[in-house]
Design a protein around this motif. Structure first.
Motif, PDB file in Angstrom:
ATOM      1  N   TRP A  54      44.890 -72.089 -36.317  1.00  0.00           N
ATOM      2  CA  TRP A  54      45.024 -70.913 -37.170  1.00  0.00           C
ATOM      3  C   TRP A  54      43.650 -70.272 -37.305  1.00  0.00           C
ATOM      4  N   ASP A  55      43.521 -68.992 -36.979  1.00  0.00           N
ATOM      5  CA  ASP A  55      42.211 -68.334 -37.007  1.00  0.00           C
ATOM      6  C   ASP A  55      41.986 -67.495 -38.250  1.00  0.00           C
ATOM      7  N   GLY A  56      42.857 -67.649 -39.243  1.00  0.00           N
ATOM      8  CA  GLY A  56      42.735 -66.878 -40.468  1.00  0.00           C
ATOM      9  C   GLY A  56      43.665 -65.688 -40.511  1.00  0.00           C
ATOM     10  N   LYS A  57      44.156 -65.257 -39.356  1.00  0.00           N
ATOM     11  CA  LYS A  57      45.077 -64.130 -39.273  1.00  0.00           C
ATOM     12  C   LYS A  57      46.375 -64.500 -38.564  1.00  0.00           C
ATOM     13  N   SER A  58      46.264 -65.380 -37.595  1.00  0.00           N
ATOM     14  CA  SER A  58      47.442 -65.764 -36.821  1.00  0.00           C
ATOM     15  C   SER A  58      47.183 -67.100 -36.151  1.00  0.00           C
ATOM     16  N   PHE A  59      48.250 -67.680 -35.602  1.00  0.00           N
ATOM     17  CA  PHE A  59      48.113 -68.901 -34.816  1.00  0.00           C
ATOM     18  C   PHE A  59      47.717 -68.518 -33.391  1.00  0.00           C
ATOM     19  N   THR A  60      46.822 -69.307 -32.799  1.00  0.00           N
ATOM     20  CA  THR A  60      46.393 -69.055 -31.427  1.00  0.00           C
ATOM     21  C   THR A  60      46.581 -70.319 -30.607  1.00  0.00           C
ATOM     22  N   ILE A  61      46.748 -70.136 -29.306  1.00  0.00           N
ATOM     23  CA  ILE A  61      46.869 -71.266 -28.389  1.00  0.00           C
ATOM     24  C   ILE A  61      45.756 -71.184 -27.359  1.00  0.00           C
ATOM     25  N   GLN A  62      45.263 -72.344 -26.965  1.00  0.00           N
ATOM     26  CA  GLN A  62      44.182 -72.411 -25.995  1.00  0.00           C
ATOM     27  C   GLN A  62      44.436 -73.558 -25.021  1.00  0.00           C
ATOM     28  N   ASP A  63      44.262 -73.301 -23.737  1.00  0.00           N
ATOM     29  CA  ASP A  63      44.360 -74.362 -22.739  1.00  0.00           C
ATOM     30  C   ASP A  63      43.097 -75.210 -22.810  1.00  0.00           C
ATOM     31  N   ARG A  64      43.240 -76.510 -22.602  1.00  0.00           N
ATOM     32  CA  ARG A  64      42.102 -77.424 -22.716  1.00  0.00           C
ATOM     33  C   ARG A  64      41.650 -77.924 -21.349  1.00  0.00           C
ATOM     34  N   GLY A  65      41.661 -77.016 -20.381  1.00  0.00           N
ATOM     35  CA  GLY A  65      41.227 -77.388 -19.042  1.00  0.00           C
ATOM     36  C   GLY A  65      42.252 -78.221 -18.309  1.00  0.00           C
ATOM     37  N   SER A  66      43.530 -77.963 -18.562  1.00  0.00           N
ATOM     38  CA  SER A  66      44.598 -78.749 -17.939  1.00  0.00           C
ATOM     39  C   SER A  66      44.675 -78.476 -16.442  1.00  0.00           C
ATOM     40  N   SER A  67      45.242 -79.427 -15.716  1.00  0.00           N
ATOM     41  CA  SER A  67      45.364 -79.303 -14.262  1.00  0.00           C
ATOM     42  C   SER A  67      46.368 -78.228 -13.860  1.00  0.00           C
ATOM     43  N   ASN A  68      47.485 -78.136 -14.572  1.00  0.00           N
ATOM     44  CA  ASN A  68      48.559 -77.220 -14.189  1.00  0.00           C
ATOM     45  C   ASN A  68      48.674 -75.993 -15.077  1.00  0.00           C
ATOM     46  N   GLY A  69      47.773 -75.861 -16.042  1.00  0.00           N
ATOM     47  CA  GLY A  69      47.731 -74.653 -16.848  1.00  0.00           C
ATOM     48  C   GLY A  69      48.725 -74.605 -17.986  1.00  0.00           C
ATOM     49  N   THR A  70      48.438 -73.696 -18.909  1.00  0.00           N
ATOM     50  CA  THR A  70      49.314 -73.402 -20.046  1.00  0.00           C
ATOM     51  C   THR A  70      49.762 -71.954 -19.926  1.00  0.00           C
ATOM     52  N   PHE A  71      51.048 -71.701 -20.128  1.00  0.00           N
ATOM     53  CA  PHE A  71      51.595 -70.357 -19.960  1.00  0.00           C
ATOM     54  C   PHE A  71      52.311 -69.920 -21.230  1.00  0.00           C
ATOM     55  N   VAL A  72      52.186 -68.646 -21.557  1.00  0.00           N
ATOM     56  CA  VAL A  72      52.927 -68.045 -22.666  1.00  0.00           C
ATOM     57  C   VAL A  72      53.711 -66.870 -22.104  1.00  0.00           C
ATOM     58  N   ASN A  73      55.023 -66.946 -22.217  1.00  0.00           N
ATOM     59  CA  ASN A  73      55.907 -65.911 -21.671  1.00  0.00           C
ATOM     60  C   ASN A  73      55.630 -65.648 -20.184  1.00  0.00           C
ATOM     61  N   GLY A  74      55.336 -66.732 -19.457  1.00  0.00           N
ATOM     62  CA  GLY A  74      55.128 -66.640 -18.021  1.00  0.00           C
ATOM     63  C   GLY A  74      53.721 -66.258 -17.597  1.00  0.00           C
ATOM     64  N   ARG A  75      52.823 -65.973 -18.529  1.00  0.00           N
ATOM     65  CA  ARG A  75      51.457 -65.573 -18.188  1.00  0.00           C
ATOM     66  C   ARG A  75      50.487 -66.685 -18.559  1.00  0.00           C
ATOM     67  N   ARG A  76      49.618 -67.011 -17.628  1.00  0.00           N
ATOM     68  CA  ARG A  76      48.695 -68.124 -17.820  1.00  0.00           C
ATOM     69  C   ARG A  76      47.679 -67.807 -18.914  1.00  0.00           C
ATOM     70  N   VAL A  77      47.412 -68.795 -19.760  1.00  0.00           N
ATOM     71  CA  VAL A  77      46.448 -68.638 -20.841  1.00  0.00           C
ATOM     72  C   VAL A  77      45.053 -68.924 -20.295  1.00  0.00           C
ATOM     73  N   ARG A  78      44.197 -67.896 -20.246  1.00  0.00           N
ATOM     74  CA  ARG A  78      42.835 -68.039 -19.724  1.00  0.00           C
ATOM     75  C   ARG A  78      41.832 -68.275 -20.839  1.00  0.00           C
ATOM     76  N   ARG A  79      42.130 -67.702 -22.012  1.00  0.00           N
ATOM     77  CA  ARG A  79      41.281 -67.872 -23.185  1.00  0.00           C
ATOM     78  C   ARG A  79      42.208 -67.955 -24.396  1.00  0.00           C
ATOM     79  N   LYS A  80      41.655 -67.989 -25.596  1.00  0.00           N
ATOM     80  CA  LYS A  80      42.513 -68.069 -26.773  1.00  0.00           C
ATOM     81  C   LYS A  80      43.483 -66.892 -26.804  1.00  0.00           C
ATOM     82  N   ARG A  81      44.738 -67.191 -27.078  1.00  0.00           N
ATOM     83  CA  ARG A  81      45.764 -66.159 -27.133  1.00  0.00           C
ATOM     84  C   ARG A  81      46.538 -66.280 -28.432  1.00  0.00           C
ATOM     85  N   ARG A  82      46.735 -65.149 -29.094  1.00  0.00           N
ATOM     86  CA  ARG A  82      47.517 -65.150 -30.317  1.00  0.00           C
ATOM     87  C   ARG A  82      48.999 -65.338 -30.010  1.00  0.00           C
TER      88      ARG A  82
END
Length: 224
Positions: A54-82
């Motif tokens: 929680w960044d004070g305004k919204s929840f954010t997700i961040q990939d932690r250097g995973s091998s296969n990546g983290t995706f939100v709605n089909g788009r890869r998370v490159r940096r913090k995403r709300r």
């Protein structure tokens, strides 16, 4: 009425739908290792795959250097995403739905169990993060509480943490509270009891965030 932002994650398991409720200022980690908030036991999921904060305004997700990546709605998370209500988070083949809740939801508890959309402050509890009962929470309201496998003959009471995991003994372990805090002891279970991946053979003092393993189930201890 609780007006602080509250969210939850929903996902499918082999035994049905699981969910985990999130409160502000709580960091949610997802990955293969048992020290994660949500454990996904799959080699294609990284040990520490993603993190939700929680960044004070919204929840954010961040990939932690995973091998296969983290995706939100089909788009890869490159940096913090709300995150927005209804977003679909994908880790390899696993899909988790993120939902925003504006107020506390009323959830009818099962006997011997307390389920809260936002746990009350100061309440020690166990949060099931892996296994057939993932998403359930048990408030540790008694000085002695038994962890074991639920059955038709089980006696539901406030002193029991009953699980549907068939690899859990009945009874399996017990949690005791005294002036110094909480401790757990194995009750000669068939598959043993672990704390942070280490099998215990005598009473073990619990610290906030410890991960308890019984059968295929993982429970995170929160001291409150």
């Amino acid at each position: 009425m609780i007006t602080h932002p509250v969210a939850r994650l929903r996902w499918q398991t082999e035994s049905g739908e699981a969910e985990y409720s999130i409160k502000p200022e709580e960091t949610i980690t997802i990955g293969r290792e048992p020290d994660n908030t949500i454990v996904i036991n799959d080699a294609m999921v990284s040990r520490h795959h993603a993190r939700i904060t929680w960044d004070g305004k919204s929840f954010t997700i961040q990939d932690r250097g995973s091998s296969n990546g983290t995706f939100v709605n089909g788009r890869r998370v490159r940096r913090k995403r709300r995150l927005a209500d209804g977003d679909e988070i994908t880790l390899y083949k696993y899909r988790l739905t993120f939902e925003m809740l504006s107020v506390e939801e009323e959830i009818e508890p099962r006997p011997g169990e307390t389920i809260l959309a936002m746990p009350l402050p100061g309440q020690p509890r166990l949060i099931v993060t892996a296994g057939p009962d993932a998403g359930r929470e048990f408030v540790l309201g008694e000085d002695l509480m038994t962890i074991g496998r639920a059955s038709r003959s089980s006696r539901w009471s406030d002193s029991q943490v009953l699980l549907t995991d068939r690899t859990v003994s009945r009874p399996h372990a017990c949690i005791q509270r005294d002036e110094s805090g909480f401790s757990i002891v194995d009750m000669e279970s068939a598959n043993g009891t672990t704390v942070n991946g280490e099998r215990i053979s005598k009473p073990h003092t619990l610290a906030d965030g410890d991960v308890i393993g019984v059968g295929e189930t993982r429970l995170v201890f929160r001291a409150g």
